[in-house]
Design a protein around this motif. Structure first.
Motif, PDB file in Angstrom:
ATOM      1  N   ASP A  71       0.882  -1.082   0.108  1.00 42.15           N
ATOM      2  CA  ASP A  71       0.019   0.053  -0.080  1.00 42.15           C
ATOM      3  C   ASP A  71       0.900   1.358   0.040  1.00 42.15           C
ATOM      4  O   ASP A  71       0.450   2.319   0.460  1.00 42.15           O
ATOM      5  N   SER A 407      -6.288   3.300   2.236  1.00 45.33           N
ATOM      6  CA  SER A 407      -7.275   3.073   1.235  1.00 45.33           C
ATOM      7  C   SER A 407      -8.779   3.323   1.763  1.00 45.33           C
ATOM      8  O   SER A 407      -9.030   2.925   3.041  1.00 45.33           O
ATOM      9  N   SER A 409     -12.510   2.610   1.805  1.00 46.76           N
ATOM     10  CA  SER A 409     -13.416   1.304   1.845  1.00 46.76           C
ATOM     11  C   SER A 409     -14.867   1.804   1.110  1.00 46.76           C
ATOM     12  O   SER A 409     -14.999   3.001   0.994  1.00 46.76           O
ATOM     13  N   GLN A 414     -11.959   4.994   5.828  1.00 44.66           N
ATOM     14  CA  GLN A 414     -10.619   4.390   5.590  1.00 44.66           C
ATOM     15  C   GLN A 414     -10.293   2.949   6.263  1.00 44.66           C
ATOM     16  O   GLN A 414     -10.717   2.786   7.096  1.00 44.66           O
ATOM     17  N   ASP A 424      -6.286  10.072   0.968  1.00 44.92           N
ATOM     18  CA  ASP A 424      -7.267   8.858   0.677  1.00 44.92           C
ATOM     19  C   ASP A 424      -7.152   8.203  -0.741  1.00 44.92           C
ATOM     20  O   ASP A 424      -6.863   9.152  -1.681  1.00 44.92           O
ATOM     21  N   VAL A 425      -6.949   7.196  -0.901  1.00 42.15           N
ATOM     22  CA  VAL A 425      -6.868   6.182  -1.954  1.00 42.15           C
ATOM     23  C   VAL A 425      -8.023   5.629  -2.170  1.00 42.15           C
ATOM     24  O   VAL A 425      -8.416   4.655  -1.221  1.00 42.15           O
ATOM     25  N   GLY A 427      -8.572   3.519  -4.909  1.00 42.02           N
ATOM     26  CA  GLY A 427      -8.411   2.290  -5.602  1.00 42.02           C
ATOM     27  C   GLY A 427      -8.069   2.550  -7.419  1.00 42.02           C
ATOM     28  O   GLY A 427      -7.491   1.480  -8.009  1.00 42.02           O
ATOM     29  N   LYS A 434      -0.708   8.282  -6.915  1.00 44.04           N
ATOM     30  CA  LYS A 434      -0.617   8.181  -5.603  1.00 44.04           C
ATOM     31  C   LYS A 434       0.501   8.870  -5.174  1.00 44.04           C
ATOM     32  O   LYS A 434       0.525   9.700  -3.893  1.00 44.04           O
TER      33      LYS A 434
END
Length: 465
Positions: A71, A407, A409, A414, A424-425, A427, A434
């Protein structure tokens, strides 16, 4: 882990990001880096997933430890080319002041108090820990005029394993208060030479800590003091750090104090202080002739955008400096700067370049890639370590940070251990995206581990091998 502790050969597996050039990042999504027991990168493999495949190719590494990043990615350690460890306790206390009044109101009283080794130990230990936590693996530190507390700073850096240039500050004019200045030129040189000798005695090869001659800036030093420091630099082959052209009233003051000199840069050049081992902080208002002189002498520049904005000093034209062939790095300049984070300086450098562009042209803008270069390879060139650190090249030493990102959800929260993380990632992001998010939103919560010469010098509870 202390700098003297042996390390096992280690394979670092996962995504690697570093500056390939000023304008280009190299991103390896599936790679491996082999680091030997001396902390030197021995191989770099790309397009690998399984560590077994790496060990099969490099059979002598079959017993190596393995560190994986998930990650996130590995990134070179940051290099802070200008900061004042002695001002750390004042961070954020610049009020409404400009440079000269800020010095007398906040800075000199704090620095003078660090004659106390007990207080110096507390502040310096905290600052070294703080900078490491932000991924800073190399730092050019100003101490104070006190030899023993400056030496203590070098001791702390060596024990913690952070690369550092550590300098005893010199100043002998009445610009500094009577309670906080060198009593004579002879005293300034004697104390500086003693500090250089001490720092070289604790690390003879300069592998981690090195001394640096530190005239505070031209107004705080007499011409004879500057000349004597120039002679000391030539005699000892030590690096030099000072300030130049930070704001316009300062430049006017220099002109009045050194009427025989043609410019601020000429003051240093006349004293023998403008050399390839010189770090000049700020350089906000250099004239074209001064830029040419700095370039001709091979001196380097530390760009400190947060401090220059906080003290309303101005916006350094970094593009012009780079176009002149000058090596430029980033500096936090604590406590003129408000943060010990070079990642924050990346953001500030980008913003300042846009302010310059608004008054000139879009060519002045710095890209994200360029800011990251200044934070790593550019900074390495400024401190004379360009062949050792700043990137993940074979033969370089492994100074790195593990960056992990959270990441989000499906419900919008998170996931897992990075609930407090600022990035905040979702996907869909590529690795490049990133990295962009990290540069603009990240902080020390994302830096979960830091290595210097392959030694783990900082980690958080989120670090998992």
């Amino acid at each position: 882990m202390a700098a003297s502790t042996p390390i096992p050969p280690t394979i670092y597996l996962g995504t690697f990001v570093h500056s390939k050039s000023l304008s280009e990042l190299e991103i390896c999504d599936q790679g491996a880096i082999g680091v030997d027991s001396a902390g030197v990168i021995k191989f770099v493999e790309r397009d690998v997933v399984r560590v077994e495949d790496v060990k099969a190719k490099h059979w002598e590494w079959k017993d190596a430890e393995v560190v994986r990043v998930e990650d996130g990615f590995f990134f070179p350690g940051f290099i802070d080319t200008h900061t004042h460890a002695s001002q750390h306790a004042n961070t954020g206390l610049f009020g409404k002041t400009t440079l000269l009044s800020w010095l007398s109101t906040y800075t000199f009283p704090m620095e003078a108090s660090l004659e106390s080794l007990t207080k110096a130990l507390t502040i310096y230990t905290n600052f070294v820990s703080r900078t490491l936590s932000h991924g800073t693996t190399t730092c050019a530190y100003y101490g104070t005029i006190h030899r023993f507390s400056t030496n203590l700073l070098a001791d702390i850096c060596l024990e913690r394993g952070q690369r550092a240039l550590v300098g005893r500050v010199c100043m002998d004019t009445d610009l500094s208060p009577e309670y906080y200045r060198d009593t004579s030129v002879e005293s300034a040189i004697e104390e500086s030479a003693a500090s250089i000798d001490y720092i070289r005695s604790i690390d003879p090869e300069g592998a981690i800590v090195r001394p640096i001659i530190t005239p505070r800036f031209a107004p705080s030093c007499s011409a004879s003091c500057l000349a004597a420091l120039g002679a000391l630099a030539q005699e000892t082959a030590a690096h030099i750090q000072t300030h130049i052209s930070e704001n316009k009233p300062e430049i006017e003051l220099v002109a009045s104090l050194f009427p025989a000199s043609t410019s601020y840069a000429d003051v240093y050049d006349t004293a023998g202080l403008l050399t390839p081992r010189t770090i000049l902080a700020h350089a906000v208002h250099l004239t074209p002739a001064e830029v040419q002189l700095v370039a001709a002498r091979g001196a380097k520049i530390s760009h400190c955008p947060a401090s220059n904005t906080a003290l309303t000093s101005g916006c350094a034209p970094v593009r012009d400096l780079l176009n002149a062939g000058i090596a430029v790095g980033l500096g936090t300049d604590v406590s003129g700067g408000f943060s010990p984070s070079i990642l924050e300086e990346c953001r500030q450098a980008i913003w300042v370049s846009r302010f310059v562009a608004m008054a000139s042209s879009d060519a002045a803008k710095l890209s994200t890639e360029e800011a990251l270069y200044l934070a790593t390879r550019g900074g390495a060139a400024v401190v004379g370590l360009e062949s050792k650190v700043g990137g993940f090249d074979v033969g370089m030493e492994f100074d790195a940070q593990m960056v992990r990102l959270g990441s989000v959800s499906e419900g919008g929260d998170q996931k897992g251990e990075f609930e407090a993380g600022p990035v905040d990632v979702f996907g869909f992001e590529t690795t490049d995206e990133k990295v962009q998010k990290w540069v603009y939103s990240g902080d020390d919560r994302n830096t979960v581990a830091v290595w210097v010469r392959g030694r783990l010098v900082h980690r958080t509870g989120r670090y998992v091998k």
